[in-house]
Write a protein that holds these residues in place. Structure first.
Motif, PDB file in Angstrom:
ATOM      1  N   ARG A  36      37.010  45.210  28.717  1.00  0.00           N
ATOM      2  CA  ARG A  36      35.709  45.170  28.048  1.00  0.00           C
ATOM      3  C   ARG A  36      34.872  44.067  28.693  1.00  0.00           C
ATOM      4  NH1 ARG A  36      34.574  42.993  21.968  1.00  0.00           N
ATOM      5  NH2 ARG A  36      35.031  41.065  23.097  1.00  0.00           N
ATOM      6  N   THR A  37      33.582  44.321  28.835  1.00  0.00           N
ATOM      7  CA  THR A  37      32.668  43.319  29.388  1.00  0.00           C
ATOM      8  C   THR A  37      31.397  43.276  28.552  1.00  0.00           C
ATOM      9  OG1 THR A  37      33.473  43.749  31.630  1.00  0.00           O
ATOM     10  CG2 THR A  37      31.418  42.536  31.427  1.00  0.00           C
ATOM     11  N   LEU A  38      31.042  42.071  28.107  1.00  0.00           N
ATOM     12  CA  LEU A  38      29.786  41.834  27.390  1.00  0.00           C
ATOM     13  C   LEU A  38      28.776  41.207  28.342  1.00  0.00           C
ATOM     14  CD1 LEU A  38      31.223  40.265  24.102  1.00  0.00           C
ATOM     15  CD2 LEU A  38      30.775  42.680  24.585  1.00  0.00           C
ATOM     16  N   ALA A  39      27.498  41.194  27.944  1.00  0.00           N
ATOM     17  CA  ALA A  39      26.478  40.513  28.735  1.00  0.00           C
ATOM     18  C   ALA A  39      26.865  39.046  28.882  1.00  0.00           C
ATOM     19  CB  ALA A  39      25.115  40.647  28.071  1.00  0.00           C
ATOM     20  N   HIS A  74      22.434  41.057  39.700  1.00  0.00           N
ATOM     21  CA  HIS A  74      23.631  41.864  39.937  1.00  0.00           C
ATOM     22  C   HIS A  74      23.429  43.246  39.331  1.00  0.00           C
ATOM     23  CE1 HIS A  74      24.107  39.360  36.244  1.00  0.00           C
ATOM     24  NE2 HIS A  74      24.209  40.565  35.724  1.00  0.00           N
ATOM     25  N   ASP A  75      24.206  44.210  39.803  1.00  0.00           N
ATOM     26  CA  ASP A  75      24.203  45.521  39.152  1.00  0.00           C
ATOM     27  C   ASP A  75      24.679  45.338  37.721  1.00  0.00           C
ATOM     28  OD1 ASP A  75      23.553  46.471  41.625  1.00  0.00           O
ATOM     29  OD2 ASP A  75      25.451  47.522  41.989  1.00  0.00           O
ATOM     30  N   PRO A 126      31.599  46.428  36.830  1.00  0.00           N
ATOM     31  CA  PRO A 126      32.869  45.993  37.419  1.00  0.00           C
ATOM     32  C   PRO A 126      33.013  46.499  38.855  1.00  0.00           C
ATOM     33  CG  PRO A 126      33.227  47.895  36.028  1.00  0.00           C
ATOM     34  CD  PRO A 126      31.780  47.525  35.865  1.00  0.00           C
ATOM     35  N   ALA A 127      33.830  45.819  39.629  1.00  0.00           N
ATOM     36  CA  ALA A 127      34.135  46.309  40.974  1.00  0.00           C
ATOM     37  C   ALA A 127      34.744  47.706  40.862  1.00  0.00           C
ATOM     38  CB  ALA A 127      35.111  45.363  41.661  1.00  0.00           C
ATOM     39  N   THR A 134      32.139  38.742  33.049  1.00  0.00           N
ATOM     40  CA  THR A 134      32.482  39.580  34.200  1.00  0.00           C
ATOM     41  C   THR A 134      33.885  40.147  33.991  1.00  0.00           C
ATOM     42  OG1 THR A 134      33.355  37.667  35.423  1.00  0.00           O
ATOM     43  CG2 THR A 134      31.048  38.286  35.824  1.00  0.00           C
ATOM     44  N   PHE A 135      34.151  41.282  34.625  1.00  0.00           N
ATOM     45  CA  PHE A 135      35.481  41.916  34.587  1.00  0.00           C
ATOM     46  C   PHE A 135      36.214  41.516  35.858  1.00  0.00           C
ATOM     47  CE2 PHE A 135      38.211  45.656  35.512  1.00  0.00           C
ATOM     48  CZ  PHE A 135      39.042  45.550  34.401  1.00  0.00           C
ATOM     49  N   ASP A 136      37.368  40.926  35.701  1.00  0.00           N
ATOM     50  CA  ASP A 136      38.074  40.361  36.845  1.00  0.00           C
ATOM     51  C   ASP A 136      38.728  41.410  37.739  1.00  0.00           C
ATOM     52  OD1 ASP A 136      37.395  37.794  36.082  1.00  0.00           O
ATOM     53  OD2 ASP A 136      39.205  37.498  34.874  1.00  0.00           O
TER      54      ASP A 136
END
Length: 420
Positions: A92-95, A64-65, A118-119, A98-100
């Protein structure tokens, strides 16, 4: 005299000082059939094995990107202009997370290296380039769209060939296959290589030396070299200097081994039983190579097994192993050819050599006060001075027709790294 012995004698008559190294290598290679039997092994068991088929990635890598930096994921169009831009931090997103949601205009999320983008987000602002106060950041542009983002399939596309058949597997190859999620791979079977030393003067390590005895170092050198190469090494110990013992050992090895390697007993003169026994039980192709150290070298066949009779002097064993035997075994293993890794450097001291043989002197490659590479020998180059190899980090390669070298002239060197 048998036909094989006559052929060997004829070959040596044509090359009184022995076959040139390149001709010896070519003759050996022409007579070798690489192994074809395959087996599947777990990835962790594949180090030093040879791939039997091409390997393709079943997935894109990365999948994924994702962010290449710790920072903030943003919409590139929001930070494309000059001047300051204020953005609202909405998550916030960690390895591994995912960000919803989806980023809207003027929004960003805190993101860590390796976390999926994130989208709506297509650019990452490094944390050092953002001033944060509460839930807002200020950045100064412009920031190119796509900055600091690793794209899906950027390393490997789904279905892309990762490695080709014949590739030897090292740490990097293991890692790249693991990154594609592979569990097992197809490799060629290991070569089984038997080896022993000859000589009544040889004593095992840990035992007291008797009059005229020396410790057998060659079997340890060969065992280590074979382990590094990735073959199945079968140590047959020390065989005495008599025809009956040698014949028994030869027959035993030819019954199970793909290759037999011996050290000692191939010099012209004394109890020259190795070459004579090979002539009686198998075929001798040649028994001298224009190589220093290592001129006496017997090569032939013993039943279905290849035979390499290396000299007895310890440095000669190493030179003939790395310059003659190892390339032949790699070919037999099904490995892709390895080009000679030679490069030119300045020689810091004069070297003595006469034309008519290829020499591999032990050298120390270093950088001089001007920052330029140069090489000098380890000192005395006697074929019994094994410590010269442990002090060296390269071979100084002097061609067949070359004579002595003056200080300041250019010579070719072959680094030990990647070879030994």
């Amino acid at each position: 005299m048998s036909q094989s012995a006559q052929a060997s004698q004829s070959c040596c008559d044509n090359h009184a000082g022995g076959l040139p190294v390149e001709e010896a290598r070519a003759r050996i290679k022409a007579g070798i059939q690489p192994v074809t039997t395959r087996e599947r092994v777990a990835l962790r068991d594949a180090l030093n094995r040879v791939l039997a088929e091409d390997v393709h990635s079943p997935v894109p890598v990365p999948a994924h990107d994702n962010s290449a930096m710790d920072g903030y994921a943003v919409r590139g169009q929001d930070v494309a202009g000059d001047g300051a831009t204020d953005l609202e931090v909405v998550g916030r997103t960690l390895a591994g997370e995912t960000f919803d949601g989806e980023l809207g205009s003027g929004e960003c999320i805190r993101i860590m290296t390796g976390a999926p983008m994130p989208a709506g987000g297509d650019t990452v602002i490094m944390q050092e380039q953002a001033d944060r106060v509460g839930d807002r950041i200020r950045v100064h542009g412009p920031h190119p769209s796509g900055n600091h983002v690793r794209r899906a399939g950027e390393d490997l596309a789904e279905g892309e060939r990762i490695l080709a058949a014949g590739q030897r597997i090292g740490p990097a190859e293991l890692g790249v296959m693991a990154s594609a999620g592979l569990v097992e791979i197809s490799v060629f079977r290991r070569l089984r290589v038997a080896f022993f030393s000859t000589g009544d003067e040889l004593q095992g390590v840990g035992q007291p030396l008797g009059p005229g005895q020396i410790y057998d170092s060659n079997r340890y050198t060969l065992f280590a070299a074979m382990q590094r190469l990735g073959v199945e090494a079968v140590d047959m110990g020390v065989v005495g200097d008599d025809k009956e013992s040698l014949e028994r050992a030869f027959r035993e090895a030819s019954a199970f081994a793909d290759v037999l390697v011996t050290s000692g007993g191939v010099s012209v003169g004394e109890a020259d039983y190795v070459k004579d026994t090979l002539d009686a039980l198998g075929e001798v192709d040649f028994w001298k190579v224009a190589l220093r150290p290592g001129r006496p070298l017997a090569y032939g066949r013993l039943g279905r097994a290849l035979f390499f009779g290396l000299p007895g002097n310890p440095v000669s064993v190493m030179a003939t192993w790395y310059q003659i035997t190892r390339p032949a075994l790699l070919h037999m293993m099904g490995a892709q050819p390895e080009p000679d890794q030679y490069f030119p450097v300045r020689c810091a001291e004069p070297l003595r050599k006469r034309p008519g043989r290829m020499e591999f002197q032990r050298g120390i490659l270093s950088w001089n006060e001007s920052g330029q590479p140069e090489v000098r020998t380890t000192g005395a180059q006697g074929s019994g001075i094994l410590s010269s190899v442990s002090r060296a980090n390269c071979f100084i390669v002097l061609p067949y027709n070359a004579g002595s070298v003056e200080a300041g002239e250019t010579v070719m060197v072959q680094p030990f790294h990647g070879l030994m």
